[in-house]
Design an enzyme around this catalytic site. Structure first.
Site, PDB file in Angstrom:
ATOM      1  N   VAL A  32     -19.374  11.432   5.953  1.00  0.00           N
ATOM      2  CA  VAL A  32     -19.054  12.419   4.908  1.00  0.00           C
ATOM      3  C   VAL A  32     -20.287  12.718   4.062  1.00  0.00           C
ATOM      4  CG1 VAL A  32     -17.774  12.642   2.725  1.00  0.00           C
ATOM      5  CG2 VAL A  32     -16.582  11.910   4.791  1.00  0.00           C
ATOM      6  N   VAL A 128      -0.165  19.678  15.464  1.00  0.00           N
ATOM      7  CA  VAL A 128       0.119  20.077  16.855  1.00  0.00           C
ATOM      8  C   VAL A 128      -0.572  19.107  17.804  1.00  0.00           C
ATOM      9  CG1 VAL A 128      -0.032  21.908  18.582  1.00  0.00           C
ATOM     10  CG2 VAL A 128       0.212  22.503  16.162  1.00  0.00           C
ATOM     11  N   ILE A 132      -4.775  15.120  20.049  1.00  0.00           N
ATOM     12  CA  ILE A 132      -5.568  16.046  20.878  1.00  0.00           C
ATOM     13  C   ILE A 132      -6.279  17.078  20.003  1.00  0.00           C
ATOM     14  CG2 ILE A 132      -5.510  17.678  22.801  1.00  0.00           C
ATOM     15  CD1 ILE A 132      -2.780  16.463  23.568  1.00  0.00           C
ATOM     16  N   ASP A 197      10.947  21.416  17.300  1.00  0.00           N
ATOM     17  CA  ASP A 197       9.607  20.853  17.086  1.00  0.00           C
ATOM     18  C   ASP A 197       8.569  21.650  17.898  1.00  0.00           C
ATOM     19  OD1 ASP A 197       7.876  18.264  16.389  1.00  0.00           O
ATOM     20  OD2 ASP A 197       7.583  18.690  18.512  1.00  0.00           O
ATOM     21  N   LYS A 201       5.315  24.184  16.676  1.00  0.00           N
ATOM     22  CA  LYS A 201       3.954  24.053  17.190  1.00  0.00           C
ATOM     23  C   LYS A 201       3.509  25.348  17.871  1.00  0.00           C
ATOM     24  CE  LYS A 201       4.504  19.085  17.700  1.00  0.00           C
ATOM     25  NZ  LYS A 201       4.989  18.027  18.589  1.00  0.00           N
TER      26      LYS A 201
END
Ligand SMILES: NC(=O)c1ccc[n+]([C@@H]2O[C@H](COP(=O)([O-])OP(=O)(O)OC[C@H]3O[C@@H](n4cnc5c(N)ncnc54)[C@H](OP(=O)(O)O)[C@@H]3O)[C@@H](O)[C@H]2O)c1
Length: 430
Positions: A32, A128, A132, A197, A201
């Site tokens: 950061v 979502v 991944i 669901d 997404k």
């Protein structure tokens, strides 16, 4: 400079975020370019969280958001109080990282407006497909390309159930029971098995891919509760398997070159050779097609505390870095404002399996109904039994409404004993 973080929620995902924040504090600070300090953790029931520093726990989420923090991480879920808390945070210039797909699929425009009003970041990679990396590649890596299609398996529970039905031949209800016993399905599985669901997404994916506001209400949705062992067997016979797919497409809108988007969630047969067919169990995978890039596939763990926390922390580092250097990540991009095409007009393909009388003229009676609806047949297979026969038809693509009307009319033909299975077909040439 130190970035102060408010955590809202400390459940499956939140507890892992807190653990990783603690374990990787040194690395995160280096990435950061400034320290990361956990200022507080809002929960409902503090006595349920013995593993986190007790002095950080509070039941006053609004107070925590209003306190001296730079970034709010929301892993509570649901619409309220998350919506109000995040709107307040963004309006006050605090950047937000959230895993909340339901909230983003309904209220992204308002949240982005609040973020814009105060120059804050709104990141939601974890909403979502869990771990991944998908939204950032769509939002940033493919920002110079033209995405035409996003098709994927984005719900692990339903993928587990359909994979198990495919390998065992068992029915939906008993497979759901087993999934619940093994922890792959929630006590109330409605959001997963009825496709809500996945629809949330799909709305998020379509909004980003096509620079257009798409909400969950715009998504055509069918779940997996009506998938039968007969459907699974029919798919297998044809070298296909059934997956619950979220499909977001750029489609033609009339004949003048105009475009629309079509967004749908439903079970579909795909060839067993398709890259998505090999995605088993609770894994997720998303297939993206873009003009210049061609086909891309994203694959990995779509849920679970630690995989989802990975995505949350990736966003956290990004927004904290933006705070340190004084910049902002990409905001909402909805300039294309394409209309959403209703499912009735979307071109799809059907697989139809019928029980018919075994006598001359049956095939021509059925074929006449297809012709009447302007639906052309890609393949047909008839197999005689003793008194009846099975007739399997795969269509070319046609408007979904025409395909539905065709099936309705065929079901009423005297020569048709039963419509055994009707399923859309995806992932092959039209
Ligand atoms: N679980 C996954 O695999 C996964 C994957 C991707 C995305 N997500 C998303 O991540 C979010 C969190 O999911 P989760 O599975 O971690 O949920 P969870 O295990 O149910 O945890 C929810 C947390 O929020 C707290 N909470 C609930 N209402 C609150 C309120 N009014 N004020 C303060 N805290 C409150 C709960 O406190 P108590 O513990 O004290 O009750 C709990 O710590 C959801 O948006 C979900 O869709 C989850």
């Amino acid at each position: 400079m130190s970035i102060r973080i408010a955590m809202l929620g400390c459940g499956t995902v939140g507890a892992e975020v807190v653990r990783l924040l603690h374990e990787q504090a040194g690395d995160l600070a280096a990435r950061v370019g400034g320290g990361i300090e956990l200022a507080g953790i809002a929960v409902r029931r503090p006595n349920r969280h013995p593993d986190v520093p007790q002095e950080l726990l509070t039941t006053d989420a609004a107070g925590l958001v209003a306190s001296d923090v730079d970034v709010v991480v929301e892993v509570i879920g649901g619409i309220e109080p998350a919506r109000t808390l995040l709107t307040d945070a963004l309006r006050a210039g605090k950047s937000v990282v959230t895993a909340n797909k339901a909230l983003l699929a309904e209220h992204a425009a308002d949240l982005f407006a609040a973020a814009d009003s105060a120059g804050a970041d709104l990141y939601f990679e974890a909403a979502v497909a869990g771990a991944i990396p998908l939204l950032r590649p769509l939002r940033e890596s493919l920002a110079g390309d033209r995405i035409t299609r996003v098709m994927g398996i984005v719900n692990g529970t339903t993928n587990y159930i359909l994979s198990a039905m495919d390998s065992s031949g068992a029915g939906y209800a008993e497979t759901l029971d087993e999934a619940s016993r093994l922890g792959y399905a929630e006590a109330d599985p409605t959001a997963d098995v009825d496709g809500y669901d996945a629809a949330s997404k799909a709305a998020i994916l379509a909004s980003i891919a096509f620079h257009t506001r798409v909400t969950a209400a715009d998504v055509y949705r069918e779940g997996i509760t009506a998938v039968t062992p007969a459907d699974v067997a029919a798919a297998r016979t044809l070298g296909r398997t059934i997956k619950l797919l979220a499909i977001c497409e750029r489609v033609a809108n009339g004949d003048d070159g105009a475009e629309a988007v079509a967004v749908r969630v439903h079970p579909a047969m795909i060839p067993r050779t398709h890259p998505l067919a090999g995605v088993g169990g609770a894994f997720n995978a998303v297939f993206v097609e873009a003009d210049a890039a061609g086909s891309l596939m994203f694959y990995g763990q779509g849920a679970g505390g630690s995989p989802t926390a990975s995505a949350v922390l990736g966003d956290l580092v990004a927004v904290a870095r933006n705070k340190v250097v004084g910049g902002r990540g990409p905001g909402e991009s909805s300039y294309a404002a394409l209309p959403v095409q209703p499912i009735s007009q979307v071109d799809t393909r059907y697989h139809i399996s019928l029980d018919v009388a075994d006598r001359a003229g049956v095939l021509s009676a059925v074929a006449a109904v297809f012709a009447e609806h302007d639906v052309s047949i890609a393949a047909v297979r008839q197999q005689g039994r003793s008194t009846d026969a099975s007739l399997v038809i795969v269509t070319h693509s046609a408007p979904d409404a025409a395909l539905r009307s065709t099936v309705d009319k065929i079901a009423g033909l005297p020569v048709v004993h039963e419509v055994v299975s009707v399923m859309r077909v995806e992932g092959e040439e039209q």
